[in-house]
Structures are given as C-alpha cells and as structure tokens.
Motif scaffolding. Structure first.
Motif, short mmCIF file in Angstrom:
data_model
loop_
_atom_site.label_atom_id
_atom_site.label_comp_id
_atom_site.label_asym_id
_atom_site.label_seq_id
_atom_site.Cartn_x
_atom_site.Cartn_y
_atom_site.Cartn_z
N THR A 3 0.85 -1.17 0.00
CA THR A 3 0.00 0.00 0.00
C THR A 3 0.89 1.23 0.00
N THR A 4 0.56 2.22 -0.80
CA THR A 4 1.40 3.40 -0.87
C THR A 4 0.96 4.47 0.10
N THR A 5 -0.02 4.17 0.93
CA THR A 5 -0.44 5.12 1.95
C THR A 5 0.64 5.18 3.02
N THR A 6 1.14 6.37 3.26
CA THR A 6 2.22 6.53 4.23
C THR A 6 1.81 7.49 5.33
N PRO A 7 2.24 7.23 6.55
CA PRO A 7 1.95 8.15 7.65
C PRO A 7 2.97 9.29 7.72
N PHE A 8 3.96 9.27 6.85
CA PHE A 8 5.06 10.23 6.93
C PHE A 8 4.84 11.44 6.04
#
Length: 161
Positions: A3-8
């Motif tokens: 998944t390319t969802t990042t928290p950064f």
C-alpha cells in the motif's frame, strides 16, 4: 501487494517508483521469512551421517536470513509502506517450494535447502535488476543481502558433490 499510503510527511519515493520498489521488496521479504522457517524445519529434522555439522550450519544460515528479512522489512517501512511478514501472507505469496514433513536425511536436507536458497537468490537478483532504476539504496541493500546467501549456497552445494 503493498500500500502506498504513508503516515510520513517526508517521503523518499513517490508514486509508481514507490509502488514498484516496495512490491519487489515485499516479495523478497516473503521469501526470506519463508526461507528462515524452512531452514528451522530442516534444522530440527535432519538425520544421518554428518548430522551435527549440517544441523549447526543450518543455524548459521538462519542467522543470515533473519537479519536479511529484518533489513528488507525495515527498508519497506522506511519508504512509508507497511511490511507484511504475517504467516498467511508468507504462505500465500512465497516462491519457495514446501519443505517435506518428517525427518530428512542429510542428502535430502542439503538438496531441499540448496533449492530454497537458489530460489531466494534468484528472487533477489531479479529484484536487483528491476529496482536499480527505481531506488539505488534498495538495490544496494539487496546486493549486500545476496552475497552472504550465495556463499551459503556454495557451502551447501559443496557438500552435495
């Protein structure tokens, strides 16, 4: 896979480069986790002549493989994607053949371990070829992981000769 969802807020890679790189890394993570499990199964169930040396050699290889899987997982996370080494993910996505149940004599153990190492190395080399244009840091890491595994393969194969 990834998944390319990042928290950064600050990402190292983006878009297709991120997706392609983390997919390649994730597949190698799966194979390395499976290889570590396969090696432990072999370690517990090897029997026969030269048992002790093969038993101890398998533990040496396991140390290398576990360190490599940790390195790959942490690289995936550093890129902002969740690394997935869960048993269900590994079982579903591994490129390695299933290790046989029961005790295996030394010759069979060496053959199965050699095949599993070769499959893992092939996956690493394939990823190295593809990831170089996407992320040279990940490429460098995979190259560094491949060298010790190739040495272990040589040492396993030398016993089969």
């Amino acid at each position: 896979m990834s998944t390319t969802t990042t928290p950064f807020k600050r990402t190292i890679l983006e878009g297709e480069r991120l997706e392609a790189t983390t997919n390649l890394l994730q597949q190698n993570l799966v194979d390395l986790v499976d290889l570590a499990l396969l090696l432990k199964q072999a370690h517990w169930n090897v029997i026969g002549k030269n048992f002790r040396s093969v038993h101890l050699q398998l533990d040496e290889i396991i140390v290398t493989v576990r360190a490599a899987s940790d390195e790959v997982a942490e690289r995936i996370a550093a890129l902002g994607v969740t690394a997935d080494g869960r048993a269900s993910t590994v079982a579903k996505n591994t490129d390695l053949k299933e290790y046989p149940s029961g005790f295996q004599n030394v010759d069979a153990t060496l053959a199965h371990v050699g095949d599993a190492l070769k499959t893992t190395i092939d996956g690493l080399r394939k990823a190295i070829d593809q990831v170089g244009d996407l992320d040279p840091i990940s490429e460098d890491m995979l190259i560094a992981i491949s060298g010790p595994l190739e040495k272990h393969l040589w040492m396993v194969q030398a016993q089969e000769a």
